[in-house]
Structures are given as structure tokens and as C-alpha cells.
Design a protein around this motif. Sequence first.
Motif, PDB file in Angstrom:
ATOM      1  N   THR A  76     -19.194 -33.197  15.113  1.00  0.00           N
ATOM      2  CA  THR A  76     -18.513 -32.647  16.289  1.00  0.00           C
ATOM      3  C   THR A  76     -19.483 -31.661  16.946  1.00  0.00           C
ATOM      4  O   THR A  76     -19.464 -30.461  16.642  1.00  0.00           O
ATOM      5  CB  THR A  76     -17.208 -31.952  15.893  1.00  0.00           C
ATOM      6  N   PRO A  77     -20.360 -32.143  17.826  1.00  0.00           N
ATOM      7  CA  PRO A  77     -21.408 -31.293  18.391  1.00  0.00           C
ATOM      8  C   PRO A  77     -20.885 -30.046  19.084  1.00  0.00           C
ATOM      9  O   PRO A  77     -21.581 -29.019  19.134  1.00  0.00           O
ATOM     10  CB  PRO A  77     -22.128 -32.217  19.374  1.00  0.00           C
ATOM     11  N   SER A  78     -19.661 -30.101  19.623  1.00  0.00           N
ATOM     12  CA  SER A  78     -19.125 -28.949  20.337  1.00  0.00           C
ATOM     13  C   SER A  78     -18.893 -27.750  19.420  1.00  0.00           C
ATOM     14  O   SER A  78     -18.850 -26.612  19.894  1.00  0.00           O
ATOM     15  CB  SER A  78     -17.809 -29.318  21.030  1.00  0.00           C
ATOM     16  N   VAL A  85     -20.872 -22.521  15.930  1.00  0.00           N
ATOM     17  CA  VAL A  85     -20.693 -22.635  14.482  1.00  0.00           C
ATOM     18  C   VAL A  85     -21.372 -23.904  13.993  1.00  0.00           C
ATOM     19  O   VAL A  85     -21.006 -25.014  14.395  1.00  0.00           O
ATOM     20  CB  VAL A  85     -19.193 -22.687  14.099  1.00  0.00           C
ATOM     21  N   ALA A  86     -22.358 -23.750  13.123  1.00  0.00           N
ATOM     22  CA  ALA A  86     -23.038 -24.907  12.544  1.00  0.00           C
ATOM     23  C   ALA A  86     -22.394 -25.234  11.196  1.00  0.00           C
ATOM     24  O   ALA A  86     -22.288 -24.363  10.329  1.00  0.00           O
ATOM     25  CB  ALA A  86     -24.520 -24.604  12.348  1.00  0.00           C
ATOM     26  N   VAL A 107     -29.291 -33.063  19.892  1.00  0.00           N
ATOM     27  CA  VAL A 107     -30.506 -32.464  19.322  1.00  0.00           C
ATOM     28  C   VAL A 107     -30.150 -31.260  18.449  1.00  0.00           C
ATOM     29  O   VAL A 107     -30.708 -31.057  17.372  1.00  0.00           O
ATOM     30  CB  VAL A 107     -31.486 -32.048  20.441  1.00  0.00           C
ATOM     31  N   GLY A 108     -29.182 -30.472  18.908  1.00  0.00           N
ATOM     32  CA  GLY A 108     -28.809 -29.262  18.176  1.00  0.00           C
ATOM     33  C   GLY A 108     -28.283 -29.543  16.787  1.00  0.00           C
ATOM     34  O   GLY A 108     -28.585 -28.806  15.830  1.00  0.00           O
ATOM     35  N   THR A 347     -27.422 -38.724  30.271  1.00  0.00           N
ATOM     36  CA  THR A 347     -26.415 -37.681  30.422  1.00  0.00           C
ATOM     37  C   THR A 347     -26.702 -36.596  29.388  1.00  0.00           C
ATOM     38  O   THR A 347     -26.600 -36.843  28.185  1.00  0.00           O
ATOM     39  CB  THR A 347     -24.992 -38.237  30.213  1.00  0.00           C
ATOM     40  N   GLU A 348     -27.076 -35.420  29.862  1.00  0.00           N
ATOM     41  CA  GLU A 348     -27.455 -34.345  28.948  1.00  0.00           C
ATOM     42  C   GLU A 348     -26.255 -33.419  28.709  1.00  0.00           C
ATOM     43  O   GLU A 348     -26.032 -32.463  29.437  1.00  0.00           O
ATOM     44  CB  GLU A 348     -28.649 -33.577  29.514  1.00  0.00           C
ATOM     45  N   THR A 349     -25.473 -33.766  27.702  1.00  0.00           N
ATOM     46  CA  THR A 349     -24.274 -32.961  27.384  1.00  0.00           C
ATOM     47  C   THR A 349     -24.632 -31.763  26.540  1.00  0.00           C
ATOM     48  O   THR A 349     -25.579 -31.790  25.751  1.00  0.00           O
ATOM     49  CB  THR A 349     -23.246 -33.834  26.651  1.00  0.00           C
TER      50      THR A 349
END
Length: 350
Positions: A76-78, A85-86, A107-108, A347-349
Motif C-alpha cells: 500500500t504505497p500511500s 509510515v514505512a 520507487v519509495g 503516470t507519476e503517482t
Amino acid sequence: MTDATTHLRTEIGQQAEVIGRLVEASGPLRERMRATFAATDIDHVMLVARGSSDNVARYGQYLLGITCRLPVSLATPSLQSIYGVAPRLDRSLVVAISQSGRSPDVVGVLASGREQGRPTIAITNEPASPLAAVADHVIDLAAGEERAVAATKTYTSSLVAMALLAVALGDPAEAPKRLRDLAELPEVVEAVLAATPVELADRLVDTRHLLVTGRGLNYATAFEAALKIRELTGTVAEAFSPPDLLHGPIAALEAGAAALVIAPTEPSVASQRELVPVLRERGALLAIISADQDLLQAAALPFPLVREPAPWLTPVTSILPAQLLAARLASVRGMDLDRPTGLTKVTETR
């Protein structure tokens, strides 16, 4: 504009060549990945992706669970990009899928895995991308430039990359058979593309709402087919597994509505056989992608899979008729196949 003169149609036709090249070049990377996995404590796989790549991840959930008996989750990248929070990635292999490798939230997640000392893999068509820069191993799709906005050859080559990852992560005793299965894919892809009766898509020209069903390994195919049809034609296409559909959403299916059933020869086809009579009873116009003659005979629009790969690879070929269907329908409606309205290639989200 006709679909035969577009970049999209050309790229659909390049898929056998791209897949063959990827499989042939994969040996050294597979061995490096296997060495990494053997030296690392891996009890879980975290997959991160967006768009069509997210559908590759859905395939990975089933494939790695079946072939490696590992629990697999979608990131869940968000959590990280919005909430800061990682997640803890203890004992995880982190795999990111992105044709461009440029989406910051994807990427994150991979960067977080590397910071936590976990093995990281990027599946991408851009080996010089930000995503590749934070990966321990890069599976380069080497698909060549994909000029149409809708992903076709990068989608199927990403599925094959996931299959190659399963070979590297799975039982070494099964690897020779699985590699033979992969080596046969280009011929199967060519046969399916050549035999798909694309003109049947013309009967859907007035359809504005389409139900798409798939299950198991081909749950991903249902989502990708719905996405291709939606982005290329503007049709409201929704994907469901048969059990989820029967748990309520089928109530919205009215007589005259259309349904696309994706039912290649793998264990989940049993659910589709049970669903088809229900769809017919509700008056749905049925399009069916299958090699099962009984299912094809039940369809108003039969799309026969004239050849099939090993069951674990069926998502690579079952998506092909849906790609051609979407392209044909868009062409008949006079739409721009290469540049659907309001969409961009990257698309760079965040």
C-alpha cells in the motif's frame, strides 16, 4: 484510423518476439537471483505496482503462492507517500513492477526495502530508471519503446518476468520443466494472435457497461482486460471473480448487458463453468475466451484459445484476445488507439 495502422496494433504483434528474447536472455540473472535467495531469510514477498503492473502483481500473488508456497501481499504505497509510515519488511523479498520505473510511490516502497536490508527486485522496461537504481536485481523487459499509451507488450513481458522470478525462487528440481514451458510461449502467443476472430468485437459497439470475470491465476487477466477495454474504448468495464460477483454485484446485471468470461485451461476454470449458466439466465450477451468447447458453444461471442501454454502461464495468452477485442472496438468507434483521451504513457503517482 484503423487498428492495423497504429502503434498499438504493431506492439500487440511484437509480443511473441519480446517474450522469446526475455526468456532466452534470463539465465545469468536467474542464477544471480537464486544465489541471493539461497543466502537470505525469505518468508514473505511484498509486491508493489500501479496500473497494468498492479495486475502483474495480482498474477504474482497466485503464482508465487502456488510455485513457492510463500505468502504474497500487495504493498500500500500511500502508507509511505501520504502517511509517512514505512511497513516493517522483516524476512521479506520486495519486488516492484513498473514499465517506466518513474512512479515515486512505487520507487519509495522499493527504496524502503533496501534501507531495511531486504533483497529488492525491479521489473521494468527502463533499466536506467529511478526504480532500477534502488534494486539489487533488475529484470529488464527489453521490450523496446512502447509508443501506445495502453500497455500490451510490456504487460505480457512483465508477466513472463514474474514467471522467471518464480523459477528462481522455487524448487530447483522443477526449474528445467518450467523453463521448457516458458520456451514454448512465443509459438503459443503467435498462434493465439493469428486465430482470434477480432471482428466479433463489432457486436459490442453499442455496449457501454461490460462485466469481466476471471479467477485464480487469471483473476489478474480479468482486471487487465477490463482496464484495456475501459481505457481504449471508454466502456465501463468492471472485473470480478465469480465468487465475489455472486456475493451481490450480479444483482446489477440486467438483460442485454454484456459479460466477458476469461476461462483458459487451469484449475479455476471450474468456477467459470458454474457461472456461465447464471449469466445466461440473466440475459447477458456472453463473450468467452477459452479452449473449452462447451464454454465456447455457450457464448454469443466465442474467442477460442487455439493453443495454450502450461496452466501456470495461461495469463500470458488469455489476455491476448482481450487486447485485440479492445483495439477492434476502439477502432470501430473511431477512437484514437494510441492516445486515448485524457491519458498519458507515464503516470507519476505520489
